[in-house]
Design a protein around this motif. Structure first.
Motif, mmCIF file in Angstrom:
data_model
loop_
_atom_site.group_PDB
_atom_site.id
_atom_site.type_symbol
_atom_site.label_atom_id
_atom_site.label_comp_id
_atom_site.label_asym_id
_atom_site.label_seq_id
_atom_site.Cartn_x
_atom_site.Cartn_y
_atom_site.Cartn_z
ATOM 1 N N HIS A 102 -5.230 -4.048 4.044
ATOM 2 C CA HIS A 102 -4.030 -3.608 3.321
ATOM 3 C C HIS A 102 -3.819 -4.332 1.996
ATOM 4 O O HIS A 102 -3.302 -3.761 1.053
ATOM 5 N N HIS A 103 -4.229 -5.591 1.895
ATOM 6 C CA HIS A 103 -4.011 -6.319 0.642
ATOM 7 C C HIS A 103 -4.923 -5.812 -0.479
ATOM 8 O O HIS A 103 -4.597 -5.948 -1.637
ATOM 9 N N GLY A 104 -6.040 -5.197 -0.149
ATOM 10 C CA GLY A 104 -6.952 -4.689 -1.168
ATOM 11 C C GLY A 104 -6.768 -3.211 -1.472
ATOM 12 O O GLY A 104 -7.356 -2.694 -2.414
ATOM 13 N N LEU A 105 -5.959 -2.530 -0.679
ATOM 14 C CA LEU A 105 -5.754 -1.096 -0.876
ATOM 15 C C LEU A 105 -4.476 -0.850 -1.657
ATOM 16 O O LEU A 105 -3.429 -1.406 -1.339
ATOM 17 N N GLN A 106 -4.593 -0.011 -2.665
ATOM 18 C CA GLN A 106 -3.399 0.337 -3.424
ATOM 19 C C GLN A 106 -2.736 1.582 -2.866
ATOM 20 O O GLN A 106 -1.517 1.674 -2.848
ATOM 21 N N ARG B 159 -0.526 4.955 12.405
ATOM 22 C CA ARG B 159 -1.989 4.999 12.495
ATOM 23 C C ARG B 159 -2.650 4.321 11.294
ATOM 24 O O ARG B 159 -3.664 3.651 11.439
ATOM 25 N N ILE B 160 -2.085 4.483 10.110
ATOM 26 C CA ILE B 160 -2.641 3.821 8.933
ATOM 27 C C ILE B 160 -2.504 2.310 9.080
ATOM 28 O O ILE B 160 -3.449 1.566 8.801
ATOM 29 N N MET C 240 0.848 -1.169 0.000
ATOM 30 C CA MET C 240 0.000 0.000 0.000
ATOM 31 C C MET C 240 0.900 1.240 0.000
ATOM 32 O O MET C 240 1.838 1.337 0.775
ATOM 33 N N ARG C 241 0.596 2.156 -0.910
ATOM 34 C CA ARG C 241 1.353 3.394 -1.011
ATOM 35 C C ARG C 241 0.654 4.466 -0.182
ATOM 36 O O ARG C 241 -0.561 4.606 -0.242
ATOM 37 N N ILE C 242 1.420 5.223 0.575
ATOM 38 C CA ILE C 242 0.887 6.311 1.394
ATOM 39 C C ILE C 242 1.406 7.617 0.824
ATOM 40 O O ILE C 242 2.612 7.828 0.749
ATOM 41 N N GLU C 243 0.468 8.486 0.415
ATOM 42 C CA GLU C 243 0.834 9.816 -0.076
ATOM 43 C C GLU C 243 0.403 10.839 0.964
ATOM 44 O O GLU C 243 -0.748 10.829 1.396
#
Length: 118
Positions: free
Chosen positions: A32-36, A23-24, A1-4
């Motif tokens: 997390h596996h479904g979030l890009q 926190r994320i 998962m990428r965090i911007e």
């Protein structure tokens, strides 16, 4: 998962970045596996004037649907981040549950219902 992480009128400190990442991981690790990616926009609305003016906007894209978007405004940026991510986690959970619930229903007309397929 990428965090911007995007900031407005201030610079991002290392401790703030670490807090956001923790926190994320804590609130969204179940998905997390479904979030890009997760996008956070942080801003100090009033600048040095003070008050409840620290804004955290969380945007989580959902495949095949509208993104989850939550905005929280507090006097403390850390509290705004915590509240926004907690709300975003609950909203994402509801959205994915609805998607699973309604995703398996298929509305196709039966051949004898007066509808002709050409």
């Amino acid at each position: 998962m990428r965090i911007e992480i995007h900031t407005g009128k201030f610079s991002l400190t290392e401790s703030l970045r670490e807090h956001i990442e923790r926190r994320i991981q804590f609130t969204l690790s179940w998905a997390h596996h479904g979030l890009q990616k997760v996008v956070l926009r942080l801003d100090d609305i009033n600048g040095p004037k003070g008050g409840a003016d620290k804004s955290c906007r969380v945007q989580i894209p959902v495949a095949g649907g509208k993104p989850v978007v939550i905005e929280e405004i507090q006097s403390d940026l850390y509290i705004a981040i915590d509240c926004a991510l907690e709300r975003a986690g609950r909203a994402l959970s509801r959205k994915l549950a609805r998607k699973r619930e309604h995703g398996h229903k298929r509305l196709t007309p039966a051949l004898g219902d007066g509808i002709q397929l050409v």
